[in-house]
Design a protein around this motif. Structure first.
Motif, PDB file in Angstrom:
ATOM      1  N   ASP A 343       0.833  -1.206   0.000  1.00 34.51           N
ATOM      2  CA  ASP A 343       0.000   0.000   0.000  1.00 34.51           C
ATOM      3  C   ASP A 343       0.865   1.252   0.000  1.00 34.51           C
ATOM      4  O   ASP A 343       2.018   1.240   0.438  1.00 34.51           O
ATOM      5  CB  ASP A 343      -0.911   0.015   1.243  1.00 34.51           C
ATOM      6  N   GLU A 344       0.275   2.318  -0.475  1.00 37.76           N
ATOM      7  CA  GLU A 344       0.804   3.668  -0.305  1.00 37.76           C
ATOM      8  C   GLU A 344       2.319   3.759  -0.534  1.00 37.76           C
ATOM      9  O   GLU A 344       3.058   4.135   0.369  1.00 37.76           O
ATOM     10  CB  GLU A 344       0.463   4.164   1.104  1.00 37.76           C
ATOM     11  N   TRP A 399      -2.183  -5.355  -0.125  1.00 38.97           N
ATOM     12  CA  TRP A 399      -3.256  -4.349  -0.125  1.00 38.97           C
ATOM     13  C   TRP A 399      -3.668  -4.060  -1.558  1.00 38.97           C
ATOM     14  O   TRP A 399      -2.918  -4.358  -2.497  1.00 38.97           O
ATOM     15  CB  TRP A 399      -2.767  -3.086   0.584  1.00 38.97           C
ATOM     16  N   TRP A 416      -8.953  -2.418   0.904  1.00 46.81           N
ATOM     17  CA  TRP A 416      -9.061  -1.483   2.036  1.00 46.81           C
ATOM     18  C   TRP A 416      -9.578  -0.122   1.638  1.00 46.81           C
ATOM     19  O   TRP A 416     -10.239   0.540   2.426  1.00 46.81           O
ATOM     20  CB  TRP A 416      -7.720  -1.361   2.760  1.00 46.81           C
ATOM     21  N   TYR A 441     -12.482  -0.398   9.576  1.00 49.93           N
ATOM     22  CA  TYR A 441     -11.349   0.246  10.256  1.00 49.93           C
ATOM     23  C   TYR A 441     -11.814   0.682  11.650  1.00 49.93           C
ATOM     24  O   TYR A 441     -12.398   1.734  11.832  1.00 49.93           O
ATOM     25  CB  TYR A 441     -10.834   1.437   9.434  1.00 49.93           C
ATOM     26  N   TRP A 495      -5.459   0.057  13.136  1.00 50.27           N
ATOM     27  CA  TRP A 495      -4.229   0.849  12.937  1.00 50.27           C
ATOM     28  C   TRP A 495      -4.040   1.704  14.168  1.00 50.27           C
ATOM     29  O   TRP A 495      -5.010   2.224  14.730  1.00 50.27           O
ATOM     30  CB  TRP A 495      -4.362   1.709  11.675  1.00 50.27           C
TER      31      TRP A 495
HETATM   32  C1  ACM Z   1      -3.791   0.890   4.723  1.00 50.43           C
HETATM   33  O1  ACM Z   1      -4.684   1.260   5.500  1.00 50.43           O
HETATM   34  N1  ACM Z   1      -2.839   1.732   4.335  1.00 50.43           N
HETATM   35  C2  ACM Z   1      -3.756  -0.464   4.234  1.00 50.43           C
END
Ligand code: ACM
Length: 552
Positions: A343-344, A399, A416, A441, A495
């Motif tokens: 991801d990201e 992801w 996600w 989340y 998270w």
């Molecule tokens: C994510 O929440 N960056 C997978």
């Protein structure tokens, strides 16, 4: 006379029906079983013998033994435990007394049946998982003291007679814990695993590396934990420019991780470790700058967000590093899946790196309307690690960004950024795990009254995930009919940028984790928010309190 008899019969039937209905509402099971019929009367559990068919296998016998021991207290006749041969045949003749756990190969993995009569509780399953889930159901039918050895009046424990047939809707019933942003002790991790067991969850996705901290001992690269596991401070609240200047960190030794793997396995839970690549790697870069494009300087990040500094796929040394790290990871975690993040990953450094551009040219990667050459370079990273892990018999999960460009067959996509990625991936024939941020989340606040909630990820009240919203999610929403089999399951993600203490962590988990349990386990025909809410906020809050989980 005839009329009066008919009237009495109708009255009796009505009373029975109402009595049954009322009692059924008192069966506060979470997740609620697929089929439950109350049959009248009660079984006396205190001091009942516990027998388990040894052909169920060692793991199942061990689980039943653990159950027998939690049923035994000094103040009543202890329950005996035995593994007699031919128990199934005895049960078939209706000749067992007490608890009988027997093998029924006709049942699917994870499915179970429980028949409770005045004489016996006969549990059927094809193996360990079904037995374990049946035990969770039985535990929930008993007083909460079953969960912990405390002295309490247990001489009169009874269970209403009933017949249950049950099986999970989804095979993948997970949660994610982020140990990168904040470090969670082994004790806290085990406490979360204990709750997962009660609610029949079976995948613990452990996010072990981040820009803000590397949390897993890798013997070949000691600086990952000497340097990468600690940051010089942490931003305060939501102020991205601040730093408290308090050194923060920690990591898990390989021995500790192996212990957690075994602890989880006993509870039917597989750990899915995540090493997040190629972005989110600043802590590793701080320890080993040679795997980066720029050479640094790098520092374990003190603030949240997405670091533009990422690892360099233009250099072979990076892959050597990754292969060594993933090798040690597979030696600790025996599960089928390894999560490789994906991801990201900002691409600015790759655009500017001579090595990355040379790699792009060498591989003939192009930019077109579907993807940039740099996105395709990420596909190359994914594929190389996927192929490497395949040599060790493992599959990868990433992801949903891994879908951008050309994802190689065989990878599993974790959706996600909403449900879109999952819908697209399933349509393309990839296995999918749904964890859309707007429903799953749990680091988002659980009420819209943000002023009265502890710090949460979302700033907009509309993004809060209430218990009802969490409960209402259906992982198959939007998935085309022919692709629904591709959805392996669903998980809640935690998270921890804004969560630093166990009390806060548990507050964010509970009671929403109970909602997730029904999202994962129950078919839509069984889900019922009113029934769930009464149970979750009544009987199950008592269990959570008794076990010391903070939910308020
Ligand atoms: C994510 O929440 N960056 C997978």
């Amino acid at each position: 006379m005839k009329k009066r008899r008919l009237f009495s019969l109708i009255m009796a039937l009505t009373v029975t029906l109402f009595a049954t209905a009322a009692e059924k509402q008192d069966i506060n099971l979470i997740p609620y079983p697929q089929e439950l019929i109350l049959t009248g009367g009660t079984f006396r559990a205190s001091g009942a013998p516990v027998n388990c068919d040894s052909s169920l296998g060692e793991d199942a016998v061990k689980a039943v033994k653990r159950f027998a021991s939690s049923l035994s207290f000094d103040c009543v006749k202890p329950s005996s435990f035995a593994t007699p041969y031919g128990l199934a045949a005895t049960a078939a003749k209706g000749a067992v007394k007490g608890f009988a756990f027997i093998k029924d190969s006709s049942l699917k993995e994870g499915a179970y049946g429980i028949d409770i009569t005045r004489r016996a509780v006969v549990v059927r399953a094809s193996g360990f998982n079904g037995i374990l889930y049946a035990i969770q159901t039985i535990n929930q039918l008993l007083p909460k003291e079953i969960y912990k050895k405390v002295e309490a009046p247990k001489a009169d424990w009874t269970i209403p007679c009933m017949s249950i047939k049950d099986e999970p809707r989804f095979a993948w019933r997970g949660i994610l814990l982020d140990s990168g942003r904040h470090f969670w002790s082994i004790e806290e991790v085990k406490k979360i695993l204990d709750a997962m067991e009660i609610y029949k969850m079976n995948r613990f996705h452990w996010h072990l590396t981040e820009d803000q901290g590397w949390r897993i001992e890798i013997k070949k690269y000691p600086r990952l934990t000497e340097v990468g596991a600690y940051r010089r401070g942490t931003m305060i609240g939501r102020d991205f420019k601040s730093c408290d200047n308090i050194r923060y960190g920690g990591y898990y030794t390989q021995d500790q991780l192996r212990e957690v793997v075994a602890y989880a396995a006993e509870r039917g839970i597989t750990i899915v470790p995540e090493i997040d690549i190629p972005g989110h790697m600043l802590a590793a870069l701080a320890a080993y700058p040679e795997i980066g494009c720029t050479g640094g300087p790098y520092e374990v990040w003190t603030r949240w967000g997405v670091s533009p500094q990422v690892i360099c796929p233009g250099k072979e040394v990076t892959f050597e590093f990754l292969e060594n790290v993933f090798t040690e990871l597979t030696e600790i975690f025996p599960g089928e899946y390894i999560h490789i993040g994906g991801d990201e990953c900002p691409k600015t450094e790759w655009e500017q790196s001579a090595e990355c551009q040379a790699k792009i040219a060498e591989l003939g990667l192009v930019t077109d309307e579907k993807a940039t050459a740099e996105q395709r370079l990420q596909n190359y990273v994914t594929k190389r690690i996927q192929d490497f892990l395949a040599t060790k018999g493992r599959k990868v999960i990433g992801w949903d960004e891994i879908l951008e460009g050309d994802l190689a067959p065989g990878a599993t996509v974790m959706s996600w950024r909403g449900t879109k990625g999952g819908i697209e991936a399933a349509g393309k024939g990839f296995d999918v795990i749904m964890t859309p941020n707007e429903f799953c989340y749990y680091n988002y606040a659980q009420s819209e009254d943000l002023d009265n909630e502890p710090l949460a990820q979302n700033r907009s009240p509309k993004s809060s995930i209430t218990l009802e919203k969490a409960y209402g999610y259906d992982p198959l929403d939007g998935i085309p009919d022919g692709a629904q089999d591709r959805v392996l399951g669903v998980q809640a993600n935690m998270w921890t940028e804004y969560i630093a203490e166990p009390e806060h962590l548990e507050y964010m988990f509970f009671p929403r984790l109970l909602a997730m349990s029904e999202v994962q386990w129950c078919r839509p025909s069984v889900k019922d928010y009113d029934r769930f809410k009464a149970s979750a906020l009544g009987r199950h809050i008592e269990i959570l309190d008794f076990l010391g989980y903070n939910h308020k």
